[in-house]
Design a protein around this motif. Sequence first.
Motif, PDB file in Angstrom:
ATOM      1  N   PHE A  61      -1.111  64.953  17.364  1.00  0.00           N
ATOM      2  CA  PHE A  61      -2.591  65.207  17.342  1.00  0.00           C
ATOM      3  C   PHE A  61      -2.898  66.513  18.120  1.00  0.00           C
ATOM      4  O   PHE A  61      -1.714  66.827  18.665  1.00  0.00           O
ATOM      5  CB  PHE A  61      -3.163  64.098  17.873  1.00  0.00           C
ATOM      6  N   ASN A  62      -3.981  67.167  17.919  1.00  0.00           N
ATOM      7  CA  ASN A  62      -4.161  68.393  18.829  1.00  0.00           C
ATOM      8  C   ASN A  62      -4.573  67.958  20.173  1.00  0.00           C
ATOM      9  O   ASN A  62      -5.530  67.291  20.359  1.00  0.00           O
ATOM     10  CB  ASN A  62      -5.239  69.167  17.997  1.00  0.00           C
ATOM     11  N   ALA A  63      -3.672  68.254  21.079  1.00  0.00           N
ATOM     12  CA  ALA A  63      -3.980  67.637  22.593  1.00  0.00           C
ATOM     13  C   ALA A  63      -5.270  68.488  23.283  1.00  0.00           C
ATOM     14  O   ALA A  63      -5.950  67.740  23.726  1.00  0.00           O
ATOM     15  CB  ALA A  63      -2.626  68.005  23.377  1.00  0.00           C
ATOM     16  N   ALA A  64      -5.342  69.724  22.878  1.00  0.00           N
ATOM     17  CA  ALA A  64      -6.707  70.504  23.094  1.00  0.00           C
ATOM     18  C   ALA A  64      -7.991  69.929  22.929  1.00  0.00           C
ATOM     19  O   ALA A  64      -8.893  69.778  23.596  1.00  0.00           O
ATOM     20  CB  ALA A  64      -6.556  71.834  23.154  1.00  0.00           C
ATOM     21  N   ASP A  65      -8.124  69.331  21.381  1.00  0.00           N
ATOM     22  CA  ASP A  65      -9.218  68.845  20.866  1.00  0.00           C
ATOM     23  C   ASP A  65      -9.380  67.519  21.581  1.00  0.00           C
ATOM     24  O   ASP A  65     -10.566  67.043  21.822  1.00  0.00           O
ATOM     25  CB  ASP A  65      -9.025  68.829  19.600  1.00  0.00           C
ATOM     26  N   ARG A  66      -8.235  66.571  21.836  1.00  0.00           N
ATOM     27  CA  ARG A  66      -8.618  65.418  22.393  1.00  0.00           C
ATOM     28  C   ARG A  66      -9.002  65.443  23.774  1.00  0.00           C
ATOM     29  O   ARG A  66      -9.713  64.646  24.286  1.00  0.00           O
ATOM     30  CB  ARG A  66      -7.185  64.511  22.193  1.00  0.00           C
ATOM     31  N   MET A  67      -8.428  66.532  24.586  1.00  0.00           N
ATOM     32  CA  MET A  67      -8.973  66.712  25.807  1.00  0.00           C
ATOM     33  C   MET A  67     -10.527  66.918  25.814  1.00  0.00           C
ATOM     34  O   MET A  67     -11.105  66.389  26.694  1.00  0.00           O
ATOM     35  CB  MET A  67      -7.955  67.319  26.630  1.00  0.00           C
ATOM     36  N   GLN A 146      -8.991  61.539  14.238  1.00  0.00           N
ATOM     37  CA  GLN A 146      -8.856  62.796  14.921  1.00  0.00           C
ATOM     38  C   GLN A 146      -8.352  63.778  13.738  1.00  0.00           C
ATOM     39  O   GLN A 146      -7.228  63.803  13.454  1.00  0.00           O
ATOM     40  CB  GLN A 146      -8.052  62.991  16.104  1.00  0.00           C
ATOM     41  N   THR A 147      -9.125  64.780  13.234  1.00  0.00           N
ATOM     42  CA  THR A 147      -8.849  65.863  12.509  1.00  0.00           C
ATOM     43  C   THR A 147      -9.170  67.247  13.233  1.00  0.00           C
ATOM     44  O   THR A 147      -9.620  67.214  14.261  1.00  0.00           O
ATOM     45  CB  THR A 147      -9.498  65.837  11.068  1.00  0.00           C
ATOM     46  N   GLY A 185     -15.996  75.865  17.122  1.00  0.00           N
ATOM     47  CA  GLY A 185     -15.159  75.855  18.477  1.00  0.00           C
ATOM     48  C   GLY A 185     -15.576  74.862  19.305  1.00  0.00           C
ATOM     49  O   GLY A 185     -14.893  74.636  20.118  1.00  0.00           O
ATOM     50  N   VAL A 186     -16.666  74.153  19.156  1.00  0.00           N
ATOM     51  CA  VAL A 186     -17.133  73.204  20.199  1.00  0.00           C
ATOM     52  C   VAL A 186     -17.379  71.898  19.734  1.00  0.00           C
ATOM     53  O   VAL A 186     -17.917  71.792  18.501  1.00  0.00           O
ATOM     54  CB  VAL A 186     -18.673  73.809  20.693  1.00  0.00           C
TER      55      VAL A 186
END
Length: 217
Positions: A61-67, A146-147, A185-186
């Motif tokens: 998964f994309n860690a930045a998005d998850r955070m 999560q996409t 982006g948000v």
Amino acid sequence: MDSAFTSYGHGAPCPYHHIRQFAAGLFLASGLACSALCLAAASAPDAAPAQAVSQPGTTAFNAADRMAITNLLGAFIDAMDERNVDLLIQYQTPEFTAEYHVFGSPSVTVVGRENFRAMIAKRFAYFETQGIGRRHIFTPPFFRKQTESSARIVIQYLVTSSTHGQNWRPTSSAKAEFGAVKRAGVWYFDSFTERTDAALDLPLEKMVPAPAPIQPS
């Protein structure tokens, strides 16, 4: 001179000749191996993208998005507990929908961010007049999905209450699911569903006061 040796001062054979030969051969072999690996990598298919649903415990998964989503959740709960309507609304999309499934009461759905604003403002005002304090103690989120542009998370939490700063007590536990979307982006929440495990300490009409377009279900 024997061709197996290299001259080492005054025509003497070099004592390190065989070591040098071995090193040269090793360098050549490593170069060939590296070339083969590079060719193999170039011909291999691209790595598979992160899956929409990753097995818990994996890192697909994309860690930045998850955070970012996890931080958004914390901000949302904090705004609820601090009764900051304007800040709470900033974390929602215009089409935000909230569903409440309270044990022992009919389910209620609030459609649209502005309708949610009207409802939650009335709720906070009632709490203020009654001296009611609320706190949500919640678990870290479990990501169902999560996409790159959407996510669904689930949390469990304990709702606690106090009256005029006294008589602190647990009110009910609950399970909530949030839908999130990424725009420009948000990350924002576009849906919220709450299911309590017990009846609440206040009538549902006080918990979810109904401005016009609220839909019972």
